[in-house]
Design an enzyme around this catalytic site. Structure first.
Site, PDB file in Angstrom:
ATOM      1  N   PHE A   8      56.430  21.918  64.215  1.00  0.00           N
ATOM      2  CA  PHE A   8      56.130  22.952  63.205  1.00  0.00           C
ATOM      3  C   PHE A   8      55.431  24.127  63.880  1.00  0.00           C
ATOM      4  O   PHE A   8      54.388  24.577  63.461  1.00  0.00           O
ATOM      5  CB  PHE A   8      55.273  22.345  62.083  1.00  0.00           C
ATOM      6  CG  PHE A   8      55.283  23.145  60.809  1.00  0.00           C
ATOM      7  CD1 PHE A   8      56.414  23.799  60.377  1.00  0.00           C
ATOM      8  CD2 PHE A   8      54.130  23.231  60.032  1.00  0.00           C
ATOM      9  CE1 PHE A   8      56.420  24.534  59.196  1.00  0.00           C
ATOM     10  CE2 PHE A   8      54.114  23.955  58.841  1.00  0.00           C
ATOM     11  CZ  PHE A   8      55.272  24.606  58.427  1.00  0.00           C
ATOM     12  N   GLU A 148      73.158  24.528  67.586  1.00  0.00           N
ATOM     13  CA  GLU A 148      73.396  25.968  67.790  1.00  0.00           C
ATOM     14  C   GLU A 148      72.162  26.694  68.308  1.00  0.00           C
ATOM     15  O   GLU A 148      72.247  27.565  69.177  1.00  0.00           O
ATOM     16  CB  GLU A 148      73.846  26.608  66.458  1.00  0.00           C
ATOM     17  CG  GLU A 148      74.188  28.072  66.558  1.00  0.00           C
ATOM     18  CD  GLU A 148      75.388  28.332  67.452  1.00  0.00           C
ATOM     19  OE1 GLU A 148      76.509  28.047  67.031  1.00  0.00           O
ATOM     20  OE2 GLU A 148      75.199  28.810  68.586  1.00  0.00           O
ATOM     21  N   GLU A 208      58.587  29.634  75.889  1.00  0.00           N
ATOM     22  CA  GLU A 208      58.350  28.217  75.618  1.00  0.00           C
ATOM     23  C   GLU A 208      56.844  27.959  75.605  1.00  0.00           C
ATOM     24  O   GLU A 208      56.053  28.779  76.094  1.00  0.00           O
ATOM     25  CB  GLU A 208      58.979  27.358  76.716  1.00  0.00           C
ATOM     26  CG  GLU A 208      60.487  27.470  76.791  1.00  0.00           C
ATOM     27  CD  GLU A 208      61.184  27.044  75.515  1.00  0.00           C
ATOM     28  OE1 GLU A 208      61.060  25.884  75.123  1.00  0.00           O
ATOM     29  OE2 GLU A 208      61.851  27.893  74.896  1.00  0.00           O
ATOM     30  N   LYS A 223      70.004  25.432  79.398  1.00  0.00           N
ATOM     31  CA  LYS A 223      71.113  25.932  78.557  1.00  0.00           C
ATOM     32  C   LYS A 223      72.440  25.804  79.302  1.00  0.00           C
ATOM     33  O   LYS A 223      73.478  25.522  78.696  1.00  0.00           O
ATOM     34  CB  LYS A 223      70.827  27.371  78.140  1.00  0.00           C
ATOM     35  CG  LYS A 223      69.655  27.443  77.157  1.00  0.00           C
ATOM     36  CD  LYS A 223      69.091  28.841  77.028  1.00  0.00           C
ATOM     37  CE  LYS A 223      67.900  28.848  76.061  1.00  0.00           C
ATOM     38  NZ  LYS A 223      67.106  30.064  76.133  1.00  0.00           N
TER      39      LYS A 223
HETATM   40  N1  HSE Z   1      62.032  30.474  75.650  1.00  0.00           N
HETATM   41  C1  HSE Z   1      63.398  30.685  75.282  1.00  0.00           C
HETATM   42  C2  HSE Z   1      63.823  32.073  75.717  1.00  0.00           C
HETATM   43  C3  HSE Z   1      63.524  30.517  73.808  1.00  0.00           C
HETATM   44  O1  HSE Z   1      62.968  32.880  76.065  1.00  0.00           O
HETATM   45  O2  HSE Z   1      65.019  32.360  75.740  1.00  0.00           O
HETATM   46  C4  HSE Z   1      64.941  30.409  73.330  1.00  0.00           C
HETATM   47  O3  HSE Z   1      65.574  29.282  73.849  1.00  0.00           O
END
Ligand code: HSE
Length: 335
Positions: A8, A148, A208, A223
């Site tokens: 959250f 997504e 993050e 990713k």
């Molecule tokens: N910390 C990641 C970014 C958040 O800056 O792209 C999205 O995944």
């Protein structure tokens, strides 16, 4: 649709703000959501099978004890048993990403499937670490696994590749997949220091919880692994990839590039055989040079359509919250 939310922070709150502010429009389009459970490892759990009040949840985001003691409300601490026993239809997992182990979120996902719930993730860890196992568990349960929001926030990068381009053979995906680093590089081009730009990216909810993963390239690499699994069924791991972030790029490097009509970009690439994340100097004529701030871009190279490029938000509270919503809407429509 009854939702159990694990995590959250910025993203979970973003989703609830959207559900609160767009409730009427969403209901008119056939989507009515009730949040029945919210859980975090630091604040504990709140559960009401009748539904929790979204406005009160947002007000109590910093301290669950502030949530009013309404009929049917249960406070607790055991997230796993809450997931198993609550009456939610969907687990929305948006706790902090652990790209090494994917835990404890992987176990949360298994518990959700085993108790007959769909799973929607913004948390990259489980998808990067246990994609195949999650797909198998979802299939076994006859439930959906959706992610997504893990790549380019709510910009439909996964949906574009897996749904809209279905039938094409994708040979490569490449682009800018981290919002924080692109924001920092853009601000440095305007003369801001690296440290101040990183602090802004944190404040804006792009980074993050531990921003080292962003600036050292690991977030983008996570990713790449997600795309590698989903697009190519590849087994690539972090060890197989060249990963470099932007920590070594100085203000002088940025000025030098500008003087030569170029910009630094952190470029990610994934093919059926491998992947990489590298800072590259691109010419101003390169379309990636125009992608600024927390915006991301991905180009899918395909057999039937040639290159198809998608540009949009790569991070952010509402942007990532929307990524979760887009998956919930798909599940609601039975897509
Ligand atoms: N910390 C990641 C970014 C958040 O800056 O792209 C999205 O995944």
């Amino acid at each position: 649709m009854k939702i159990a939310l694990v995590g959250f922070g910025v993203v979970g709150q973003g989703l609830l703000e959207i559900l609160r502010d767009k409730a009427a429009a969403l209901k008119a389009s056939g989507f009515e959501a009730t949040v029945v459970a919210v859980a975090t490892r630091s604040k504990g759990t709140l559960y009401n099978p009748q539904g929790l009040d979204i406005g009160q949840l947002l007000a109590a985001a910093g301290d669950f004890q502030q949530y009013p003691d309404t009929a049917g409300l249960e406070h607790g601490t055991d997230i796993l048993s809450l997931i198993k026993t609550c009456n939610a239809d969907v687990l929305v997992e948006c706790s902090n990403t652990d790209l090494q182990t994917g835990q404890p979120a992987i176990d949360y996902c298994y518990a959700a499937f085993d108790s007959g719930k769909h799973v929607v993730l913004a948390n990259k860890g489980p998808v990067a670490v246990a994609y195949r196992e999650l797909v198998a568990r979802a299939a076994q349960a006859g439930k959906q696994l959706r992610f997504e929001a893990t790549v380019m926030a709510g910009t439909p990068s996964i949906r574009l590749a897996m749904q809209a381009l279905q039938g094409c053979t994708i040979r490569e995906a490449r682009g800018i997949l981290n919002g924080t680093t692109n924001y920092i590089l853009t601000q440095m081009e305007g003369g801001m220091s690296y440290a101040e730009a990183l602090a802004q990216a944190q404040q804006l909810g792009y980074a993050e919880a531990d921003p080292a993963g962003d600036v050292e390239g690991w977030d983008a690499a996570g990713k790449v692994i997600i795309l590698a699994r989903a697009l190519f069924n590849s087994s690539i791991t972090f060890k197989d990839m060249d990963v470099k972030g932007i920590t070594a790029i100085t203000a002088d490097d940025v000025r030098e590039a500008a003087a030569a009509g170029e910009k630094w970009k952190l470029v990610a690439r994934v093919t059926p055989d491998g992947g990489s994340v590298q800072p590259l100097r691109v010419k101003l004529s390169n379309p990636l040079a125009a992608v600024s701030g927390a915006t991301n871009a991905i180009t899918y190279s395909t057999d039937l359509m040639g290159d198809v490029t998608l540009v949009g938000a790569g991070a952010g509270r509402l942007q990532t919250g929307f990524g979760l919503l887009s998956d919930l809407l798909d599940i609601n429509r039975g897509v």
